[in-house]
Every structure is written in structure tokens, then in C-alpha cells.
Scaffold this motif. Structure first.
Motif, short mmCIF file in Angstrom:
data_model
loop_
_atom_site.label_atom_id
_atom_site.label_comp_id
_atom_site.label_asym_id
_atom_site.label_seq_id
_atom_site.Cartn_x
_atom_site.Cartn_y
_atom_site.Cartn_z
N THR A 139 53.21 41.27 37.16
CA THR A 139 52.38 39.94 36.85
C THR A 139 51.16 40.34 36.57
OG1 THR A 139 54.06 38.68 38.16
CG2 THR A 139 51.83 37.83 37.97
N SER A 140 50.42 41.33 37.67
CA SER A 140 49.26 41.59 37.33
C SER A 140 48.80 42.28 36.20
CB SER A 140 48.65 42.53 38.72
OG SER A 140 48.83 41.81 39.83
N SER A 141 49.69 43.27 35.62
CA SER A 141 49.25 44.14 34.57
C SER A 141 49.63 43.27 33.48
CB SER A 141 50.38 45.23 34.50
OG SER A 141 51.65 44.78 34.31
N GLU A 142 50.43 42.27 33.34
CA GLU A 142 50.58 41.36 32.19
C GLU A 142 49.59 40.48 31.82
OE1 GLU A 142 52.81 43.23 29.94
OE2 GLU A 142 52.39 44.30 31.58
N GLN A 143 49.32 39.78 33.11
CA GLN A 143 47.93 38.83 33.09
C GLN A 143 46.77 39.63 32.50
OE1 GLN A 143 48.03 36.93 36.83
NE2 GLN A 143 49.51 35.51 36.20
N TRP A 144 46.39 40.77 33.19
CA TRP A 144 45.39 41.47 32.60
C TRP A 144 45.16 41.81 31.18
CZ3 TRP A 144 43.36 45.82 30.70
CH2 TRP A 144 42.24 46.31 30.72
N ARG A 145 46.60 42.35 30.75
CA ARG A 145 46.54 42.60 29.39
C ARG A 145 46.33 41.33 28.56
NH1 ARG A 145 50.54 40.67 26.42
NH2 ARG A 145 52.01 41.21 28.19
N LEU A 146 47.01 40.35 28.79
CA LEU A 146 46.96 39.14 28.07
C LEU A 146 45.68 38.50 27.91
CD1 LEU A 146 48.47 37.01 26.28
CD2 LEU A 146 49.17 35.71 28.36
N ILE A 147 45.11 38.29 28.92
CA ILE A 147 43.85 37.70 29.06
C ILE A 147 42.72 38.64 28.08
CG2 ILE A 147 42.94 38.59 31.19
CD1 ILE A 147 42.17 34.99 29.69
N SER A 148 42.78 39.86 28.41
CA SER A 148 41.88 40.90 27.77
C SER A 148 42.02 40.62 26.22
CB SER A 148 42.23 42.14 28.10
OG SER A 148 41.98 42.36 29.59
N MET A 149 43.32 40.59 25.76
CA MET A 149 43.72 40.28 24.24
C MET A 149 43.26 39.02 23.76
SD MET A 149 45.22 42.98 22.68
CE MET A 149 46.06 41.92 21.40
#
Length: 287
Positions: A139-149
Motif C-alpha cells: 500500500t505504501s509503495s503504490e501510494q507513493w508511486r501514484l501520488i508522485s506520478m
């Protein structure tokens, strides 16, 4: 070391901040159906196959005499005796094009922006213990990736990524995207023209557009979606969710992977970013 710990702590603080932003924006994200992503991937694969059919070979060694082709990500894994098979020349062209696309674009969500720092932050924060040295999807990695994108996309808009047309919203970032697009085009065309100088390479522009559009769409999902490929030598037992055979190998029912002509597309999780431990193969790799 102290400096490394400080870096990690700073990045963790950034993660928390970005996750809080994500909670405010999560309803804005509409997941793209699996079938649409699979279709988009197959259209890119079809364009690459079309380019391979245009290449005119002077002899069966003309491709593998070029170091950049012979040593590319997918071609470099092939055994020497398999490289010399004339029947595999066109799949090797496909493998080379995919190698360029993976190395320049699909191996990190942030490569399309030429943001090496963000790509490295992603790995420092979340590790490299997943397929192809990606972080394991959490959850943390994909949220970080998504909001950065999303933050990067907000600065430039989609069109400069998918078509290369500058919007003059963020000149530096737009220049980065154009530079990556140019490198992809130049790598593909620059080496293949040495094999087939009489070929019309206008198809490469379409391949670049399709590749960048696909990359943008898969990296803007809540779930993890990656371009994936098997290892040479992996067992092949007929049609499998993650493997299928190219025309040159259609009669082989069992064996091992000798050549990856085209990678596949795999998904971890669902449209809401849950169940990230569950894998679904959207498109099999062609071997």
C-alpha cells in the motif's frame, strides 16, 4: 551510515506527506479496465511486429554483428546458437525494440520524466526484492508511486508524454520528456538502419507514441502493473497465463524458453490498490 539514515528518514517523511495528499485525491482516480490496458499493450506489440517485417536482412548475422543489439536486455540472454537461426531474425528485431523500450521507459515509472532521483528514491524507500528489481507492491509503495506520478503529470499534462507536443506548462520537465522520447526513437532507428538502410522507419514514431501512452496509463493505476519477461531457460509447457509461443515455436508443446520476442504485462492487486499480493497476467510474454 548516519548520512544514509538521514536520507531514509527524510524520504519516509516525504512518503507520509504524499500519502496524506493521496487520501485527499484518491477519488479522482478512475482505474483503467484490464482489457483496455491489455489491448493497448497488444497494439504496441503489433506495431513493433510490423516494424520487424519491414527490415530487410542482407544475411542472418547482420543483426547480431551490432553489439548494441546483441547485448541488449532481451537479446543478450539468448544462447549464441539460437541467435544464428535465420528463422529468428524478426523476433530478434522485436526483442531489441522491446529491450530499448524497457530500459528507457518501462523499468521505472519515473523514467519517462528523466527523473533518475525519483526512480532511485522509489528503490531506496521500498527495496528491490520484487520481479526485475522493483519494490514489492505494498500500500505504501503504490501510494507513493501514484501520488508522485500525479504530481509530475499535473505539471505537464498528458499530451507532451503521449505525443511529444510541448504545452509550455513546465519547460524543463517537458524538455526532459522530449529528450527521453528522442533517445528511444534514436536508439531503435539508429541501430536498425545499419541493418536495413533502405527501410522507411516512420513506424518508429507510432511505436514511441504508443509506448509512452501505455507507460503513462499503467503507472497511473492504484495497483502495480509491470512489463515483465521470463528468464531464458525457464520451463515452457504449452500456453500458460504468463507465456505463449511465437509463430516460429508454435509446434513446441514443452521445452524451455530460448528467446523472448515480446515481454508480457502483469498486474498485482485490484483497481482500488488492494490485494497487492495477488498476481494476474494481463498479456503473456511471447517466447
Amino acid at each position: 551510515s548516519v548520512s544514509n539514515r538521514s536520507l531514509v528518514e527524510a524520504l519516509e517523511a516525504k512518503v507520509l506527506s504524499l500519502q496524506q495528499q493521496l487520501l485527499c485525491n484518491v477519488e479522482k482516480i478512475d482505474p483503467v479496465p484490464d482489457a483496455m490496458l491489455a489491448t493497448e499493450f497488444r497494439q504496441l506489440a503489433k506495431a513493433i511486429k510490423g516494424l520487424s517485417r519491414q527490415i530487410q536482412f542482407n544475411d542472418s548475422d547482420s543483426l547480431i554483428r551490432i553489439d548494441a543489439i546483441r547485448q541488449s536486455l532481451l537479446v543478450g540472454r539468448v544462447k549464441q546458437e539460437d541467435l544464428k537461426s535465420a528463422v529468428r531474425m524478426r523476433p530478434i528485431v522485436e526483442a531489441f525494440v522491446w529491450s530499448v523500450l524497457y530500459g528507457r521507459l518501462f523499468c521505472s515509472p519515473f523514467y519517462m520524466f528523466e527523473s533518475i532521483d525519483l526512480a532511485n528514491d522509489f528503490l531506496v524507500l521500498f527495496g528491490e526484492d520484487h520481479q526485475h528489481q522493483w519494490p514489492s507492491p505494498t500500500t505504501s509503495s503504490e501510494q507513493w508511486r501514484l501520488i508522485s506520478m500525479e504530481q509530475l503529470l499535473h505539471q505537464v499534462g498528458e499530451e507532451v508524454i503521449t505525443t511529444g507536443i510541448v504545452q509550455e506548462k513546465c519547460p524543463q520537465l517537458e524538455a526532459n520528456i522530449q529528450r527521453v522520447r528522442s533517445k528511444v526513437k534514436d536508439n531503435i532507428e539508429g541501430y536498425l538502419v545499419r541493418v536495413s538502410p533502405g527501410t522507411n522507419f516512420s513506424r518508429v514514431d507510432d511505436i514511441v507514441d504508443k509506448a509512452f501512452s501505455l507507460a503513462l496509463h499503467i503507472f497511473l493505476q492504484r495497483c502495480r502493473i509491470q512489463v515483465v519477461y521470463p528468464e531464458v531457460g525457464d520451463a515452457y509447457e504449452g500456453e500458460q497465463p504468463h507465456l505463449d509461443s511465437i509463430a516460429e515455436s508454435i509446434e513446441v508443446e514443452k521445452g524451455s524458453v530460448a528467446l523472448i520476442a515480446s515481454p508480457g504485462l502483469a498486474k498485482w492487486g485490484d483497481g482500488e490498490g488492494k490485494h497487492l499480493d495477488q498476481r494476474l497476467d494481463l498479456v503473456p510474454a511471447m517466447v
